[in-house]
Motif scaffolding. Structure first.
Motif, PDB file in Angstrom:
ATOM      1  N   LEU A 214       0.811  -1.223   0.000  1.00 49.87           N
ATOM      2  CA  LEU A 214       0.000   0.000   0.000  1.00 49.87           C
ATOM      3  C   LEU A 214       0.843   1.270   0.000  1.00 49.87           C
ATOM      4  N   GLY A 215       2.156   1.132   0.022  1.00 44.95           N
ATOM      5  CA  GLY A 215       3.029   2.255  -0.280  1.00 44.95           C
ATOM      6  C   GLY A 215       3.230   3.287   0.811  1.00 44.95           C
ATOM      7  N   ARG A 216       2.921   2.944   2.049  1.00 46.40           N
ATOM      8  CA  ARG A 216       3.186   3.852   3.166  1.00 46.40           C
ATOM      9  C   ARG A 216       3.210   3.044   4.453  1.00 46.40           C
ATOM     10  N   LEU A 217       3.658   3.657   5.532  1.00 45.31           N
ATOM     11  CA  LEU A 217       3.571   3.030   6.842  1.00 45.31           C
ATOM     12  C   LEU A 217       2.182   3.270   7.430  1.00 45.31           C
ATOM     13  N   ALA A 218       1.844   2.467   8.423  1.00 45.58           N
ATOM     14  CA  ALA A 218       0.567   2.662   9.106  1.00 45.58           C
ATOM     15  C   ALA A 218       0.572   3.965   9.886  1.00 45.58           C
ATOM     16  N   ARG A 219      -0.618   4.517  10.075  1.00 40.14           N
ATOM     17  CA  ARG A 219      -0.821   5.655  10.967  1.00 40.14           C
ATOM     18  C   ARG A 219      -1.587   5.157  12.187  1.00 40.14           C
ATOM     19  N   PRO A 220      -1.482   5.849  13.319  1.00 37.66           N
ATOM     20  CA  PRO A 220      -2.242   5.412  14.494  1.00 37.66           C
ATOM     21  C   PRO A 220      -3.725   5.189  14.203  1.00 37.66           C
TER      22      PRO A 220
END
Length: 252
Positions: A214-220
């Protein structure tokens, strides 16, 4: 969101990051939220103020989740104000050493294992009587993808969270007949959290992003959404599971 109004949710380690995002989300869905913290009183009160400003109900309660007496005192304080805890989200991050096995002492590895499990044991024991009495409860533990996907220097955290995952499965089996579900949410690296700050320099962060479909890190907030599903009546038939919130990284 069905049936959440009036439920009491205890979120440990809720003054920042995933815990704060979860507290805000559960409150927005009608739950009365207990924002637990260890030392960060001002950030915890800010989370409570944000929830109140949005029309929700919350209280901040200080307790070291590694201390049984402190946990019991916190749950009693909640009981006096709002009644028993219906939903436990155990998110508090117990400190750990970042080191190779070669350089690690038993105090660092064994201490992390002991503290991780002692905290989970204490908070679960404290909230279980009211859940059992009413025949309904939701328990969600925050794990990590590191329990299944090793990364250099993270043996203490990964091993402790692997133990927590198996603990959750045993509880799910035992508590299911009482209407209590037990699940784990296991994020990959999450932006704006202490864990990410411990292990992600810029180069490693870019490699993680490149390895994530998905091309990004997770957010809270991404993690909070998964927790919120497990925490409500929307989850009627999932227990003993682990949800990987990692953008697809765990497929490989």
């Amino acid at each position: 969101m069905t049936g959440a109004t009036g439920r009491v949710a205890l979120v440990t380690g809720a003054s920042s990051g995933i815990g704060a995002a979860t507290a805000r989300l559960l409150a927005s869905r009608g739950m009365r939220v207990v924002v637990n913290y260890l030392r960060s009183d001002k950030p915890a009160e800010e989370v409570v103020a944000d929830i109140a400003a949005a029309g929700g109900r919350a209280m901040a309660v200080q307790a070291d989740v590694r201390e049984v007496a402190a946990v019991e005192g916190m749950v009693e304080q909640v009981r006096a104000a709002w009644g028993g805890v219906d939903v436990l989200v155990h998110n508090a991050l117990i400190p750990y050493a970042v080191a190779s096995f070669r350089d690690m002492t038993w105090e660092e590895l064994g201490g992390k294992l002991n503290s991780e499990m002692h905290a989970a044991f204490a908070v679960t024991k404290a909230v279980l009587p009211s859940m059992t009495e009413q025949g309904w409860g939701r328990i969600v533990y925050l794990g990590t993808g590191l329990s299944r996907r090793p990364r250099e220097g993270m043996i203490a955290l990964g091993t402790a969270k692997a133990a927590l995952e198996q603990f959750a499965r045993y509880l799910a089996q035992e508590l299911g007949p009482q209407g209590i579900t037990v699940n784990v949410v296991a994020p990959g690296p999450v932006e704006d959290t202490r864990m990410a700050a411990d292990v992600l320099d810029d180069a490693l962060r870019q490699r993680q992003v490149a390895a994530t479909p998905l091309g990004r890190l997770a957010r809270p907030a991404d993690v909070a959404q998964a927790v919120a599903f497990y925490a409500t009546e929307d989850n009627a038939f999932m227990t003993g599971t682990t949800a990987a919130v990692d953008g697809g990284m765990s497929m490989y």
